[in-house]
Design a protein around this motif. Sequence first.
Motif, PDB file in Angstrom:
ATOM      1  N   TRP A   5     -14.855  14.899   9.716  1.00 43.17           N
ATOM      2  CA  TRP A   5     -14.227  13.693  10.258  1.00 43.17           C
ATOM      3  C   TRP A   5     -15.248  12.580  10.450  1.00 43.17           C
ATOM      4  N   SER A   6     -14.832  11.376  10.106  1.00 39.89           N
ATOM      5  CA  SER A   6     -15.695  10.221  10.383  1.00 39.89           C
ATOM      6  C   SER A   6     -15.871  10.020  11.873  1.00 39.89           C
ATOM      7  N   GLY A   7     -14.844  10.329  12.640  1.00 32.42           N
ATOM      8  CA  GLY A   7     -14.920  10.169  14.084  1.00 32.42           C
ATOM      9  C   GLY A   7     -13.617  10.584  14.730  1.00 32.42           C
ATOM     10  N   PHE A   8     -13.607  10.566  16.054  1.00 32.59           N
ATOM     11  CA  PHE A   8     -12.443  10.988  16.822  1.00 32.59           C
ATOM     12  C   PHE A   8     -12.011   9.867  17.762  1.00 32.59           C
ATOM     13  N   ILE A   9     -10.690   9.739  17.923  1.00 36.06           N
ATOM     14  CA  ILE A   9     -10.112   8.787  18.860  1.00 36.06           C
ATOM     15  C   ILE A   9      -9.141   9.548  19.753  1.00 36.06           C
ATOM     16  N   VAL A  10      -9.217   9.324  21.048  1.00 37.28           N
ATOM     17  CA  VAL A  10      -8.272   9.894  21.996  1.00 37.28           C
ATOM     18  C   VAL A  10      -7.447   8.762  22.581  1.00 37.28           C
ATOM     19  N   GLY A  11      -6.132   8.890  22.516  1.00 35.77           N
ATOM     20  CA  GLY A  11      -5.263   7.860  23.052  1.00 35.77           C
ATOM     21  C   GLY A  11      -4.971   8.071  24.529  1.00 35.77           C
ATOM     22  N   GLY A  12      -4.097   7.246  25.068  1.00 31.74           N
ATOM     23  CA  GLY A  12      -3.687   7.383  26.454  1.00 31.74           C
ATOM     24  C   GLY A  12      -2.796   8.599  26.639  1.00 31.74           C
ATOM     25  N   SER A  13      -2.454   8.880  27.888  1.00 35.99           N
ATOM     26  CA  SER A  13      -1.730  10.116  28.148  1.00 35.99           C
ATOM     27  C   SER A  13      -0.986  10.053  29.470  1.00 35.99           C
ATOM     28  N   PRO A  14       0.145  10.758  29.579  1.00 37.35           N
ATOM     29  CA  PRO A  14       0.761  10.957  30.888  1.00 37.35           C
ATOM     30  C   PRO A  14       0.002  11.991  31.718  1.00 37.35           C
ATOM     31  N   PHE A  15      -0.924  12.713  31.083  1.00 39.82           N
ATOM     32  CA  PHE A  15      -1.755  13.677  31.804  1.00 39.82           C
ATOM     33  C   PHE A  15      -2.865  12.952  32.561  1.00 39.82           C
ATOM     34  N   ASN A  16      -3.248  13.504  33.690  1.00 38.98           N
ATOM     35  CA  ASN A  16      -4.401  13.027  34.454  1.00 38.98           C
ATOM     36  C   ASN A  16      -5.231  14.241  34.837  1.00 38.98           C
ATOM     37  N   VAL A  17      -6.542  14.125  34.689  1.00 35.83           N
ATOM     38  CA  VAL A  17      -7.380  15.275  35.040  1.00 35.83           C
ATOM     39  C   VAL A  17      -7.331  15.563  36.530  1.00 35.83           C
ATOM     40  N   THR A  18      -6.883  14.580  37.329  1.00 36.19           N
ATOM     41  CA  THR A  18      -6.802  14.766  38.783  1.00 36.19           C
ATOM     42  C   THR A  18      -5.432  15.234  39.252  1.00 36.19           C
ATOM     43  N   ASP A  19      -4.509  15.486  38.332  1.00 40.57           N
ATOM     44  CA  ASP A  19      -3.199  15.994  38.730  1.00 40.57           C
ATOM     45  C   ASP A  19      -3.359  17.291  39.521  1.00 40.57           C
ATOM     46  N   ARG A  20      -2.652  17.403  40.618  1.00 38.40           N
ATOM     47  CA  ARG A  20      -2.740  18.619  41.444  1.00 38.40           C
ATOM     48  C   ARG A  20      -1.971  19.773  40.823  1.00 38.40           C
ATOM     49  N   GLU A  21      -0.834  19.464  40.227  1.00 34.92           N
ATOM     50  CA  GLU A  21      -0.033  20.487  39.562  1.00 34.92           C
ATOM     51  C   GLU A  21      -0.045  20.212  38.064  1.00 34.92           C
ATOM     52  N   LYS A  22      -0.417  21.229  37.296  1.00 37.21           N
ATOM     53  CA  LYS A  22      -0.530  21.063  35.850  1.00 37.21           C
ATOM     54  C   LYS A  22       0.263  22.155  35.144  1.00 37.21           C
ATOM     55  N   THR A  23       0.940  21.752  34.081  1.00 34.13           N
ATOM     56  CA  THR A  23       1.649  22.723  33.263  1.00 34.13           C
ATOM     57  C   THR A  23       0.653  23.525  32.429  1.00 34.13           C
ATOM     58  N   ALA A  24       1.129  24.588  31.839  1.00 35.64           N
ATOM     59  CA  ALA A  24       0.282  25.387  30.959  1.00 35.64           C
ATOM     60  C   ALA A  24      -0.178  24.548  29.767  1.00 35.64           C
ATOM     61  N   VAL A  25       0.703  23.662  29.280  1.00 33.44           N
ATOM     62  CA  VAL A  25       0.325  22.797  28.148  1.00 33.44           C
ATOM     63  C   VAL A  25      -0.795  21.858  28.554  1.00 33.44           C
ATOM     64  N   GLN A  26      -0.692  21.241  29.723  1.00 36.91           N
ATOM     65  CA  GLN A  26      -1.743  20.330  30.158  1.00 36.91           C
ATOM     66  C   GLN A  26      -3.068  21.060  30.325  1.00 36.91           C
ATOM     67  N   ARG A  27      -3.043  22.234  30.902  1.00 34.27           N
ATOM     68  CA  ARG A  27      -4.297  22.987  31.059  1.00 34.27           C
ATOM     69  C   ARG A  27      -4.902  23.340  29.709  1.00 34.27           C
ATOM     70  N   ARG A  28      -4.049  23.703  28.751  1.00 39.22           N
ATOM     71  CA  ARG A  28      -4.556  23.996  27.406  1.00 39.22           C
ATOM     72  C   ARG A  28      -5.175  22.752  26.774  1.00 39.22           C
ATOM     73  N   VAL A  29      -4.457  21.622  26.853  1.00 36.87           N
ATOM     74  CA  VAL A  29      -4.957  20.375  26.264  1.00 36.87           C
ATOM     75  C   VAL A  29      -6.309  19.997  26.857  1.00 36.87           C
ATOM     76  N   GLU A  30      -6.426  20.060  28.174  1.00 31.63           N
ATOM     77  CA  GLU A  30      -7.687  19.691  28.821  1.00 31.63           C
ATOM     78  C   GLU A  30      -8.819  20.624  28.405  1.00 31.63           C
ATOM     79  N   ALA A  31      -8.525  21.912  28.276  1.00 23.92           N
ATOM     80  CA  ALA A  31      -9.559  22.864  27.859  1.00 23.92           C
ATOM     81  C   ALA A  31      -9.992  22.602  26.428  1.00 23.92           C
TER      82      ALA A  31
END
Length: 241
Positions: free
Chosen positions: A52-78
């Motif tokens: 890849w020439s490079g990587f871009i990450v867009g915006g998200s409804p996820f927040n790393v400071t969310d107190r409650e996270k779904t399994a999908v959000q935890r996977r994405v962050e990892a």
Amino acid sequence: MKPFLLLATRADDVAADDEYAAFLRYSGLREDQLVRHRLEQHPLPRIDLDDWSGFIVGGSPFNVTDREKTAVQRRVEAELADLVARVVAADHPFLGACFGVGVLGSLPGGVVDRTFGEPPTSVRLTQTEAGRTDPLLAGVGEHFHAIVGHKEACRVLPEGATLLVAGEACLVQMFRIGRNVYATQFHPELDADSLAERLRIYAGHGYCEPEEADALVAQARAADVGDVREVLRTFVARHAR
């Protein structure tokens, strides 16, 4: 050329497609040159950075400071944390917009919290002394407007990071790690039309109340955010290979 990879996390198809279209429009890339991977739908396969020439990450409804996270959000962050660790170690081209601040700002030494959230609209930003000599900001004025909208922000920069752009309500608006790894709190891909589309989806979800949306979009329309698009164009021009 080797393509760029857009890592997206918006579950709403309208918002996801509008974001992809905006990154294509303002980067100048074609769809075969900017490949999109929707992390909320599919796990990230093992990535060879050299593909890849490079990587871009867009915006998200996820927040790393969310107190409650779904399994999908935890996977994405990892998955993003693993990729970012490799990207930083290799100093591979990376541009994280909005959610990218949460991802990069969580590296050792950094503090991401909800002290400096901003409503979704345009704000006036200023390049720091380091920003005025950074190649990614070469086409952007010392003072410029950009669209923001975030619940969390980087309060303390991670180790080795350099502040490039500062805001008034939220100080950390853009920083760099190494020579080629960047995060922006503002959205370099976002214009007022796209902001209006996103607020139809996200108003009432902690960013603003539905009755505030029209005034916030009007404020964004009143500001010239043309300069900020040069960040994407310059990122692509510097790193396409």
